[in-house]
Design a protein around this motif. Structure first.
Motif, PDB file in Angstrom:
ATOM      1  N   MET A   1      -5.215   5.058 -31.380  1.00 35.70           N
ATOM      2  CA  MET A   1      -3.848   5.427 -32.090  1.00 35.70           C
ATOM      3  C   MET A   1      -2.891   5.162 -31.042  1.00 35.70           C
ATOM      4  SD  MET A   1      -2.781   8.742 -33.800  1.00 35.70           S
ATOM      5  CE  MET A   1      -1.280   9.552 -32.910  1.00 35.70           C
ATOM      6  N   ILE A   2      -1.787   4.444 -31.421  1.00 32.58           N
ATOM      7  CA  ILE A   2      -0.647   3.980 -30.488  1.00 32.58           C
ATOM      8  C   ILE A   2       0.291   5.067 -30.743  1.00 32.58           C
ATOM      9  CG2 ILE A   2       0.893   2.433 -30.158  1.00 32.58           C
ATOM     10  CD1 ILE A   2      -1.135   0.209 -30.501  1.00 32.58           C
ATOM     11  N   LYS A   3       0.845   5.846 -29.741  1.00 35.33           N
ATOM     12  CA  LYS A   3       2.011   6.550 -30.084  1.00 35.33           C
ATOM     13  C   LYS A   3       3.371   5.978 -29.298  1.00 35.33           C
ATOM     14  CE  LYS A   3       3.616  11.133 -29.452  1.00 35.33           C
ATOM     15  NZ  LYS A   3       3.643  12.338 -28.544  1.00 35.33           N
ATOM     16  N   LYS A   4       4.461   5.524 -30.118  1.00 36.80           N
ATOM     17  CA  LYS A   4       5.528   5.028 -29.477  1.00 36.80           C
ATOM     18  C   LYS A   4       6.726   5.730 -29.245  1.00 36.80           C
ATOM     19  CE  LYS A   4       8.353   1.086 -30.817  1.00 36.80           C
ATOM     20  NZ  LYS A   4       8.550  -0.097 -32.119  1.00 36.80           N
ATOM     21  N   HIS A   5       7.375   5.883 -28.181  1.00 35.77           N
ATOM     22  CA  HIS A   5       8.348   6.528 -27.646  1.00 35.77           C
ATOM     23  C   HIS A   5       9.502   5.726 -27.525  1.00 35.77           C
ATOM     24  CE1 HIS A   5       5.711   9.982 -26.104  1.00 35.77           C
ATOM     25  NE2 HIS A   5       4.950   8.976 -26.035  1.00 35.77           N
ATOM     26  N   THR A  17      11.359   0.601 -25.219  1.00 35.25           N
ATOM     27  CA  THR A  17      10.417   1.338 -25.936  1.00 35.25           C
ATOM     28  C   THR A  17       9.141   1.669 -25.128  1.00 35.25           C
ATOM     29  OG1 THR A  17       9.264  -0.276 -27.308  1.00 35.25           O
ATOM     30  CG2 THR A  17      11.269   1.089 -28.482  1.00 35.25           C
ATOM     31  N   VAL A  18       8.253   2.760 -25.120  1.00 34.05           N
ATOM     32  CA  VAL A  18       6.823   2.752 -24.470  1.00 34.05           C
ATOM     33  C   VAL A  18       6.010   2.952 -25.396  1.00 34.05           C
ATOM     34  CG1 VAL A  18       5.721   3.705 -22.691  1.00 34.05           C
ATOM     35  CG2 VAL A  18       8.189   3.524 -22.366  1.00 34.05           C
ATOM     36  N   GLU A  19       4.923   2.267 -25.532  1.00 31.95           N
ATOM     37  CA  GLU A  19       3.776   2.488 -26.401  1.00 31.95           C
ATOM     38  C   GLU A  19       2.889   3.050 -25.675  1.00 31.95           C
ATOM     39  OE1 GLU A  19       2.784  -1.043 -28.566  1.00 31.95           O
ATOM     40  OE2 GLU A  19       4.837  -1.264 -29.608  1.00 31.95           O
ATOM     41  N   VAL A  20       1.952   4.235 -26.061  1.00 33.38           N
ATOM     42  CA  VAL A  20       0.955   4.686 -25.288  1.00 33.38           C
ATOM     43  C   VAL A  20      -0.419   4.450 -26.060  1.00 33.38           C
ATOM     44  CG1 VAL A  20      -0.182   6.809 -24.347  1.00 33.38           C
ATOM     45  CG2 VAL A  20       2.165   6.494 -24.248  1.00 33.38           C
ATOM     46  N   LEU A  27       5.353  -0.918 -21.819  1.00 40.37           N
ATOM     47  CA  LEU A  27       6.832  -0.952 -21.832  1.00 40.37           C
ATOM     48  C   LEU A  27       7.649  -2.166 -22.683  1.00 40.37           C
ATOM     49  CD1 LEU A  27       8.857   0.799 -19.242  1.00 40.37           C
ATOM     50  CD2 LEU A  27       9.509  -1.473 -20.198  1.00 40.37           C
ATOM     51  N   ARG A  28       8.256  -1.973 -23.342  1.00 37.81           N
ATOM     52  CA  ARG A  28       9.201  -3.039 -23.977  1.00 37.81           C
ATOM     53  C   ARG A  28      10.534  -3.130 -23.781  1.00 37.81           C
ATOM     54  NH1 ARG A  28       5.169  -5.932 -26.820  1.00 37.81           N
ATOM     55  NH2 ARG A  28       3.576  -4.584 -27.803  1.00 37.81           N
ATOM     56  N   GLU A  29      11.147  -3.972 -23.058  1.00 41.28           N
ATOM     57  CA  GLU A  29      12.767  -3.874 -23.083  1.00 41.28           C
ATOM     58  C   GLU A  29      13.225  -5.177 -23.697  1.00 41.28           C
ATOM     59  OE1 GLU A  29      15.583  -3.397 -19.100  1.00 41.28           O
ATOM     60  OE2 GLU A  29      13.428  -4.456 -18.806  1.00 41.28           O
ATOM     61  N   ILE A  30      14.049  -4.846 -24.642  1.00 42.82           N
ATOM     62  CA  ILE A  30      14.695  -5.869 -25.490  1.00 42.82           C
ATOM     63  C   ILE A  30      16.131  -5.882 -25.379  1.00 42.82           C
ATOM     64  CG2 ILE A  30      14.971  -6.614 -28.027  1.00 42.82           C
ATOM     65  CD1 ILE A  30      12.232  -4.876 -28.514  1.00 42.82           C
ATOM     66  N   PRO A  45       2.641   7.294 -13.177  1.00 44.46           N
ATOM     67  CA  PRO A  45       3.313   7.083 -11.909  1.00 44.46           C
ATOM     68  C   PRO A  45       3.574   5.695 -11.631  1.00 44.46           C
ATOM     69  CG  PRO A  45       1.286   8.593 -11.587  1.00 44.46           C
ATOM     70  CD  PRO A  45       1.317   7.844 -12.876  1.00 44.46           C
ATOM     71  N   GLU A  46       2.576   4.662 -11.818  1.00 45.19           N
ATOM     72  CA  GLU A  46       2.836   3.185 -11.752  1.00 45.19           C
ATOM     73  C   GLU A  46       4.169   2.781 -12.600  1.00 45.19           C
ATOM     74  OE1 GLU A  46       0.726  -1.077 -12.416  1.00 45.19           O
ATOM     75  OE2 GLU A  46      -0.036   0.664 -13.519  1.00 45.19           O
ATOM     76  N   MET A  47       4.286   3.519 -13.814  1.00 47.24           N
ATOM     77  CA  MET A  47       5.366   2.865 -14.809  1.00 47.24           C
ATOM     78  C   MET A  47       6.544   3.759 -14.063  1.00 47.24           C
ATOM     79  SD  MET A  47       6.252   4.431 -18.688  1.00 47.24           S
ATOM     80  CE  MET A  47       6.551   5.874 -18.061  1.00 47.24           C
ATOM     81  N   MET A  48       6.641   5.011 -13.726  1.00 42.17           N
ATOM     82  CA  MET A  48       7.893   5.697 -13.010  1.00 42.17           C
ATOM     83  C   MET A  48       8.435   4.902 -11.765  1.00 42.17           C
ATOM     84  SD  MET A  48       8.658   7.692 -15.157  1.00 42.17           S
ATOM     85  CE  MET A  48      10.219   8.462 -14.429  1.00 42.17           C
ATOM     86  N   HIS A  49       7.585   4.301 -11.079  1.00 43.46           N
ATOM     87  CA  HIS A  49       7.652   3.503  -9.899  1.00 43.46           C
ATOM     88  C   HIS A  49       8.592   2.293 -10.312  1.00 43.46           C
ATOM     89  CE1 HIS A  49       7.542   1.607  -5.874  1.00 43.46           C
ATOM     90  NE2 HIS A  49       7.078   0.356  -6.652  1.00 43.46           N
ATOM     91  N   TRP A  50       8.266   1.681 -11.371  1.00 40.24           N
ATOM     92  CA  TRP A  50       8.742   0.486 -12.072  1.00 40.24           C
ATOM     93  C   TRP A  50      10.176   0.955 -12.536  1.00 40.24           C
ATOM     94  CZ3 TRP A  50      11.070  -0.794 -16.610  1.00 40.24           C
ATOM     95  CH2 TRP A  50      11.454  -1.939 -16.870  1.00 40.24           C
ATOM     96  N   VAL A  51       9.927   1.924 -13.263  1.00 40.52           N
ATOM     97  CA  VAL A  51      11.410   2.453 -13.659  1.00 40.52           C
ATOM     98  C   VAL A  51      12.500   2.665 -12.717  1.00 40.52           C
ATOM     99  CG1 VAL A  51      12.510   4.655 -14.988  1.00 40.52           C
ATOM    100  CG2 VAL A  51      10.578   3.493 -15.898  1.00 40.52           C
ATOM    101  N   ASN A  52      12.191   3.472 -11.453  1.00 37.63           N
ATOM    102  CA  ASN A  52      13.051   3.679 -10.598  1.00 37.63           C
ATOM    103  C   ASN A  52      13.448   2.310  -9.727  1.00 37.63           C
ATOM    104  OD1 ASN A  52      13.093   6.456 -10.809  1.00 37.63           O
ATOM    105  ND2 ASN A  52      11.069   6.652  -9.766  1.00 37.63           N
ATOM    106  N   GLU A  53      12.574   1.203  -9.737  1.00 36.28           N
ATOM    107  CA  GLU A  53      12.992   0.031  -9.161  1.00 36.28           C
ATOM    108  C   GLU A  53      13.935  -0.666 -10.075  1.00 36.28           C
ATOM    109  OE1 GLU A  53      11.675  -1.871  -6.228  1.00 36.28           O
ATOM    110  OE2 GLU A  53      11.017   0.505  -5.804  1.00 36.28           O
ATOM    111  N   ARG A  54      13.744  -0.517 -11.324  1.00 39.95           N
ATOM    112  CA  ARG A  54      14.603  -1.180 -12.433  1.00 39.95           C
ATOM    113  C   ARG A  54      15.907  -0.460 -12.535  1.00 39.95           C
ATOM    114  NH1 ARG A  54      17.335  -3.145 -15.338  1.00 39.95           N
ATOM    115  NH2 ARG A  54      17.165  -4.026 -17.403  1.00 39.95           N
ATOM    116  N   PHE A  55      15.956   0.725 -12.584  1.00 39.85           N
ATOM    117  CA  PHE A  55      17.187   1.345 -12.845  1.00 39.85           C
ATOM    118  C   PHE A  55      17.602   2.304 -11.787  1.00 39.85           C
ATOM    119  CE2 PHE A  55      14.928   0.894 -17.146  1.00 39.85           C
ATOM    120  CZ  PHE A  55      15.783   0.005 -17.731  1.00 39.85           C
TER     121      PHE A  55
END
Length: 77
Positions: A1-5, A17-20, A27-30, A45-55
Motif C-alpha cells: 500500500m502506498i501512502k501519499k503525503h 509530494t512524498v509517497e511511502v 519524493l516528487r517535486e513538480i 534520514p537520507e530524505m531529510m538530508h536531501w531536504v536540508n540541502e535542497r531547502f
C-alpha cells in the motif's frame, strides 16, 4: 500500500509530494519551471538530508512560518 503525503501544493503545477511504498520514499517535486523531478530514498534520514540541502533556511523564499510548516510536513512522513 502506498501512502501519499502532500508537503505543499500551490496549484496543480507547483507541488511537492512524498509517497511511502514499504521502505521506499518517493519524493516528487513538480514545478512549472522545471517539470517533474523524482527522487527515491531508502530511509527518512537520507530524505531529510536531501531536504536540508535542497531547502536551506537562509535562502528560502517565503516566511518563517511557511518554512517551518514545510519542514514539519517532511518530519511527519
Amino acid at each position: 500500500m502506498i501512502k501519499k503525503h502532500i508537503i505543499y501544493k500551490k496549484d496543480k503545477w507547483n507541488m511537492l509530494t512524498v509517497e511511502v511504498n514499504g521502505k521506499q520514499l518517493i519524493l516528487r517535486e513538480i514545478s512549472d519551471q522545471w517539470g517533474e523531478d523524482c527522487h527515491t530514498f531508502l530511509s527518512r534520514p537520507e530524505m531529510m538530508h536531501w531536504v536540508n540541502e535542497r531547502f536551506p533556511k537562509q535562502s528560502f523564499e517565503g516566511s518563517e512560518e511557511e518554512y517551518e510548516s514545510m519542514m514539519e510536513a517532511f518530519r511527519q512522513v
